[in-house]
Write a protein that holds these residues in place. Structure first.
Motif, mmCIF file in Angstrom:
data_model
loop_
_atom_site.group_PDB
_atom_site.id
_atom_site.type_symbol
_atom_site.label_atom_id
_atom_site.label_comp_id
_atom_site.label_asym_id
_atom_site.label_seq_id
_atom_site.Cartn_x
_atom_site.Cartn_y
_atom_site.Cartn_z
ATOM 1 N N LEU A 48 0.947 -1.325 -0.127
ATOM 2 C CA LEU A 48 -0.144 -0.008 -0.035
ATOM 3 C C LEU A 48 0.975 1.194 -0.119
ATOM 4 O O LEU A 48 0.774 2.087 -0.726
ATOM 5 C CB LEU A 48 -1.054 0.032 1.217
ATOM 6 C CG LEU A 48 -1.874 1.209 1.391
ATOM 7 C CD1 LEU A 48 -2.774 1.196 0.138
ATOM 8 C CD2 LEU A 48 -2.895 1.011 2.495
ATOM 9 N N LEU A 49 1.897 1.283 0.854
ATOM 10 C CA LEU A 49 2.772 2.525 0.766
ATOM 11 C C LEU A 49 3.526 2.880 -0.533
ATOM 12 O O LEU A 49 3.550 3.859 -0.954
ATOM 13 C CB LEU A 49 3.900 2.437 1.997
ATOM 14 C CG LEU A 49 3.527 2.605 3.372
ATOM 15 C CD1 LEU A 49 4.511 2.904 4.314
ATOM 16 C CD2 LEU A 49 2.181 3.687 3.392
ATOM 17 N N ARG A 50 3.980 1.763 -0.921
ATOM 18 C CA ARG A 50 4.649 1.805 -2.195
ATOM 19 C C ARG A 50 3.907 2.147 -3.449
ATOM 20 O O ARG A 50 4.332 2.782 -4.390
ATOM 21 C CB ARG A 50 5.435 0.339 -2.635
ATOM 22 C CG ARG A 50 6.587 -0.014 -1.562
ATOM 23 C CD ARG A 50 7.180 -1.356 -2.128
ATOM 24 N NE ARG A 50 7.664 -1.344 -3.438
ATOM 25 C CZ ARG A 50 8.943 -0.812 -3.755
ATOM 26 N NH1 ARG A 50 9.709 -0.520 -2.823
ATOM 27 N NH2 ARG A 50 9.345 -0.851 -5.048
ATOM 28 N N SER A 51 2.571 1.810 -3.370
ATOM 29 C CA SER A 51 1.471 2.232 -4.186
ATOM 30 C C SER A 51 1.065 3.655 -4.242
ATOM 31 O O SER A 51 0.921 4.340 -5.191
ATOM 32 C CB SER A 51 0.235 1.490 -4.328
ATOM 33 O OG SER A 51 0.495 -0.017 -4.565
ATOM 34 N N ILE A 52 0.971 4.070 -2.763
ATOM 35 C CA ILE A 52 0.713 5.678 -2.799
ATOM 36 C C ILE A 52 2.071 6.387 -3.074
ATOM 37 O O ILE A 52 1.719 7.669 -3.675
ATOM 38 C CB ILE A 52 0.550 5.797 -1.245
ATOM 39 C CG1 ILE A 52 -0.930 5.031 -0.882
ATOM 40 C CG2 ILE A 52 0.597 7.321 -0.912
ATOM 41 C CD1 ILE A 52 -0.842 5.043 0.778
#
Length: 264
Positions: A48-52
């Motif tokens: 999720l963080l890498r996608s954000i």
């Protein structure tokens, strides 16, 4: 995206082979929040963080991620103008992501790269503003004495404080911290978490931090988002997260390793 939100995730999914790391995740992050992302390994926190931060794409389809009201990615594609948005998002990694052969000063000064240009930074032609901001950040986090030292000669805690200082020089408005204390000793871990909380409360930065240490999540963050198998299974105040919910998230073994003073 609500008026107060600086990050908005809608129906985001990410598949690796046959594994669905994110499965229709939706989440709003308001300006000035400090949010802990918790959940077992493989639950989708880092994905999720890498996608954000646009370090990876989400699956094609209905998923949309926006930051500061502008698009980061949708339909499995990074937005063409994402670079301007990313300059306002600082990413902190578990393994610090400093260039080991460069000095701590240079690593932190590289936070200004988006404003001064690659070649000026590569040649070490730092503007006075960058120099002053770099030394101020190093001093603030207690590592200015190591400014000229190669990054790979520093302790893990010192390197992580350097990584946070770099985000400060970057003038990030959002800090995404992916397991920032996982490889640190307890004293260094608490110091890093204290710094993140100070940046949130004193500087007003929005902080989203993934943590394996549930006690840190409850101690430092007002809001907790729990992921399990790519789904959001809890999103609410840290004070509302009960032991039985944590056991459901992590499994029955969680109770055996839970800390003294667990919520009831």
């Amino acid at each position: 995206m609500s008026d107060a939100a600086v990050l908005s995730i809608r129906n985001a999914s990410k598949t690796f082979g046959e594994r669905r790391a994110l499965d229709g995740v939706s989440l709003d992050v308001a300006r000035g929040e400090m949010i802990a992302l918790i959940g077992p390994s493989g639950s989708g926190k880092s994905t999720l963080l890498r996608s954000i931060s646009a370090l990876q794409t989400i699956d094609a389809g209905e998923g949309v991620i926006t930051a500061f009201g502008g698009p980061v990615q949708k339909d499995g594609k990074i937005d063409a103008d994402v670079r301007r948005t990313r300059t306002r998002i600082g990413m902190i990694f578990q393994q610090f992501n400093l260039v080991g052969r460069l000095s701590l000063f240079t690593n932190v000064a590289l936070g200004s790269l988006g404003r001064i240009g690659f070649w000026r930074a590569a040649l070490g032609f730092w503007p006075d503003e960058t120099k002053h901001a770099t030394m101020a950040a190093l001093h603030r986090f207690g590592i200015s004495d190591y400014a000229t030292q190669r990054a790979n000669t520093l302790s893990g805690g010192q390197q992580q404080r350097g990584a946070i200082a770099r985000a400060l020089v970057q003038k990030a408005k959002i800090i995404l911290a992916d397991e920032p204390v996982a490889s640190l000793d307890p004293v260094s871990a608490r110091r890093v978490m204290d710094i993140l909380r100070e940046l949130n409360r004193t500087d007003g930065l929005t902080v989203v931090v993934t943590l394996h240490q549930v006690d840190y999540a409850l101690r430092y963050c007002d809001r907790v988002v729990a992921l399990k198998a790519g789904h959001v299974v809890y999103d609410g105040p840290a004070s509302g997260l009960k032991t039985e919910q944590l056991i459901d998230i992590y499994g029955p073994e969680f109770e055996d390793v839970f800390w003294e003073g667990a919520p009831t």
